[in-house]
Design a protein around this motif. Structure first.
Motif, mmCIF file in Angstrom:
data_model
loop_
_atom_site.group_PDB
_atom_site.id
_atom_site.type_symbol
_atom_site.label_atom_id
_atom_site.label_comp_id
_atom_site.label_asym_id
_atom_site.label_seq_id
_atom_site.Cartn_x
_atom_site.Cartn_y
_atom_site.Cartn_z
ATOM 1 N N TYR A 450 0.784 -1.219 0.000
ATOM 2 C CA TYR A 450 0.000 0.000 0.000
ATOM 3 C C TYR A 450 0.824 1.281 0.000
ATOM 4 C CZ TYR A 450 -3.754 -3.249 1.156
ATOM 5 O OH TYR A 450 -4.631 -4.288 1.132
ATOM 6 N N ARG A 528 1.307 2.189 -4.948
ATOM 7 C CA ARG A 528 -0.011 2.743 -5.232
ATOM 8 C C ARG A 528 0.136 4.187 -5.700
ATOM 9 N NH1 ARG A 528 -1.086 -1.820 -4.810
ATOM 10 N NH2 ARG A 528 -2.737 -2.864 -3.615
ATOM 11 N N ALA A 536 -5.906 6.690 1.744
ATOM 12 C CA ALA A 536 -5.736 5.630 2.735
ATOM 13 C C ALA A 536 -5.145 6.180 4.026
ATOM 14 C CB ALA A 536 -4.835 4.533 2.172
#
Length: 554
Positions: A450, A528, A536
């Motif tokens: 992520y 990402r 996020a």
């Protein structure tokens, strides 16, 4: 330090209305009322914990009458009696209970919490229970101690009891690879997934990314037959909270026993513990009085917000009386639920590194608060929050549920501990370490799923900062929560993370439930896009700071 009590108007909602105010004017007026496990006069106090039962035969250590009641009833006050130590203790506890109710009502009013239910176990027995407010925000239906709430992650240790039972029966091998049970489980390549066991799924040590949803149409078997999960990092056995892992554990329970998870839990765990209205079945949860939760923007009704594949992680519904009965069973050793001591079985498996010696087991944390050994778990989601806490050495427990997510019920649990449990220490000084020792936390960490590169640095005043690969070039200051747990503030939210060592004690990972960064010597490209990282990152936070010295399972 005791939390302040705000001056407010107190109102209470009893678990049931008195059918005859004359006949039920005080506990013990009718024979057997001081030993029937009920709150007969609706004042929130059960049996001998009700001061009306002082002097009742059922409440005497020797089982005899103290000579004060000529009518042969179960209790009641006699003006000529001289108070004995047991009566003084009962009076002190009753006063503490009234103060706890006052405090709970204060928070309910101050934070505009729709409803709250809570119960206290003393000497291993249900002593007090109360419900305040209403079943939904803006509603007019009062909650009672028999109202069903959603308990979210408090569900996990109940699922663990089911798995331990199945293990004791030879149906589940907790140390076997999940692929030995279901070869069809799909996990990402590049990691040693053969060592991913049921034990690791139950202790949050799988490195499976966390996932949570309030509604879905996928069952346990359907999800694990059709989903592919990549791991955060090589499975090295470190603790990192994952609802996904608990879903996997529930799937293994189904596969190993041949029973539906909901049915197995009802028959083997909930009913066995005397939890009369508790269930993982959302349709059954709305058969009686139940709550509708809110997070400030949406409302969550049990039967309209279900997700089958996540049920083991957070779908228990039940009353505060149900949870108090489970606490009674565990404090008594868990006889009839698991072999051996239940609390030991459900705790003490892995270090969490959020405070010294804090451990996580099968759905329960064990930690030390001001010199007292505490076992607990919190829950949050679907418009509800909850807290389940026990002090085994004191035979004490408190359970709390609310139907909103914007207030932390742990504040009432903290007050209950202060009122009913003697703590040898006033503070937890061991939670704070000198900033001069924080250089061990600096370095570049990489999260392959992520966030990409996470850089932790220290300035000339020994303050720590973190920088995300979000293109902002902003160093956000890290504040110490406890030992290896820190947080930063982003857009008014509190974002927590832990520094985790390897077997040699060297800091190797920077983790929270949404990312795992492994220490590296290289600066790498984020996996990402920047916009996804920023979105996020904003979602990591909590609305209020945690209670100092108290755990979060994150």
């Amino acid at each position: 330090m005791r939390l302040p009590v705000l001056p407010v108007l107190l109102f209470t909602i009893s678990c049931k209305a008195d059918p005859d105010p004359i006949e039920a004017s005080w506990e013990g007026r009718n024979s057997g009322e001081c030993s029937d496990d009920a709150d007969n006069d609706g004042d929130g106090a059960f049996d001998c914990f009700d001061t009306d039962c002082a002097g009742a035969a059922d409440c005497m250590d020797d089982g005899g009458d103290d000579g004060g009641d000529e009518g042969g009833d179960d209790g009641g006050a006699d003006s000529g009696d001289t108070a004995d130590p047991e009566e003084e203790l009962a009076a002190a506890r009753a006063e503490a209970w009234e103060e706890l109710v006052d405090h709970a009502q204060s928070w309910l009013d101050f934070y505009n919490v729709p409803g709250m239910g809570f119960a206290v176990v003393l000497d291993g027995e249900l002593a007090y229970a109360k419900a305040l407010g209403f079943n939904q925000y803006g509603g007019s239906s009062p909650v009672s101690t028999e109202t069903s709430w959603r308990w979210n992650s408090v569900s996990k240790f109940h699922a663990a009891i089911g798995l331990v039972q199945a293990s004791e029966a030879g149906l589940v091998d907790l140390d076997a690879s999940v692929r030995d049970v279901d070869p069809g489980i799909q996990l990402g390549s590049g990691y040693d997934t053969d060592s991913l066991t049921v034990h690791r799924a139950m202790t949050h040590t799988t490195a499976l990314p966390d996932w949570w949803d309030t509604s879905c149409e996928t069952t346990l078997s359907e999800h694990w037959a059709g989903s592919r999960w990549n791991l955060h990092a090589q499975n090295s056995g470190f603790y990192n909270y994952s609802n996904t892992g608990w879903s996997l554990a529930g799937h293994i329970l189904e596969q190993s026993t041949g029973a539906d998870f909901v049915d197995y839990m009802q028959d083997e765990v909930l009913d066995a513990a005397g939890m009369e209205t508790a269930t993982f079945d959302v349709d059954r949860a709305v058969e009686g009085s139940y709550t509708i939760g809110t997070d400030g923007s949406d409302f969550y009704t049990p039967d309209l917000h279900d997700c089958g594949w996540l049920r083991p992680a957070g779908w228990l519904h039940g009353s505060v009386l149900d949870l108090a009965r489970m606490a009674e069973a565990l404090l008594a050793g868990g006889e009839g639920l698991v072999e051996g001591d239940a609390i030991s079985t459900l705790t003490d498996h892995v270090l969490t590194y959020w405070s010294p010696d804090a451990t996580y087991g099968y759905g329960l944390s064990r930690w030390n608060f001001r010199g007292v050994d505490v076992v607990s778990h919190s829950g949050s989601g679907g418009g509800h929050r909850s807290f389940f806490l026990m002090v085994p050495e004191a035979d004490f427990a408190v359970v709390i549920a609310t139907n909103t997510t914007w207030w932390n019920p742990g504040t009432v649990a903290a007050e209950a501990m202060e009122l009913f449990v003697e703590t040898p220490q006033d503070t937890d000084d061991a939670l704070v370490t000198p900033s001069s020792e924080w250089s061990q936390f600096t370095g570049t960490f990489y999260d392959p799923l992520y966030y990409g590169t996470l850089i932790v640095s220290q300035d000339s005043d020994d303050r720590l900062y973190i920088r995300f690969a979000d293109g902002s070039d902003v160093d956000r200051r890290l504040y110490q929560e406890s030992t290896q747990s820190f947080f930063y503030v982003y857009d008014g939210y509190y974002n927590y993370m832990r520094f985790v060592p390897d077997e040699d004690g060297e800091i190797t990972w920077l983790v929270n439930r949404y990312f795992v960064g492994t220490l590296t010597d290289e600066s790498t490209v984020a996996p990402r896009p920047r916009d996804e990282i920023i979105a996020a990152e904003a979602g990591l936070g909590e609305q209020e700071p945690r209670i100092p010295g108290w755990p979060s399972e994150d």
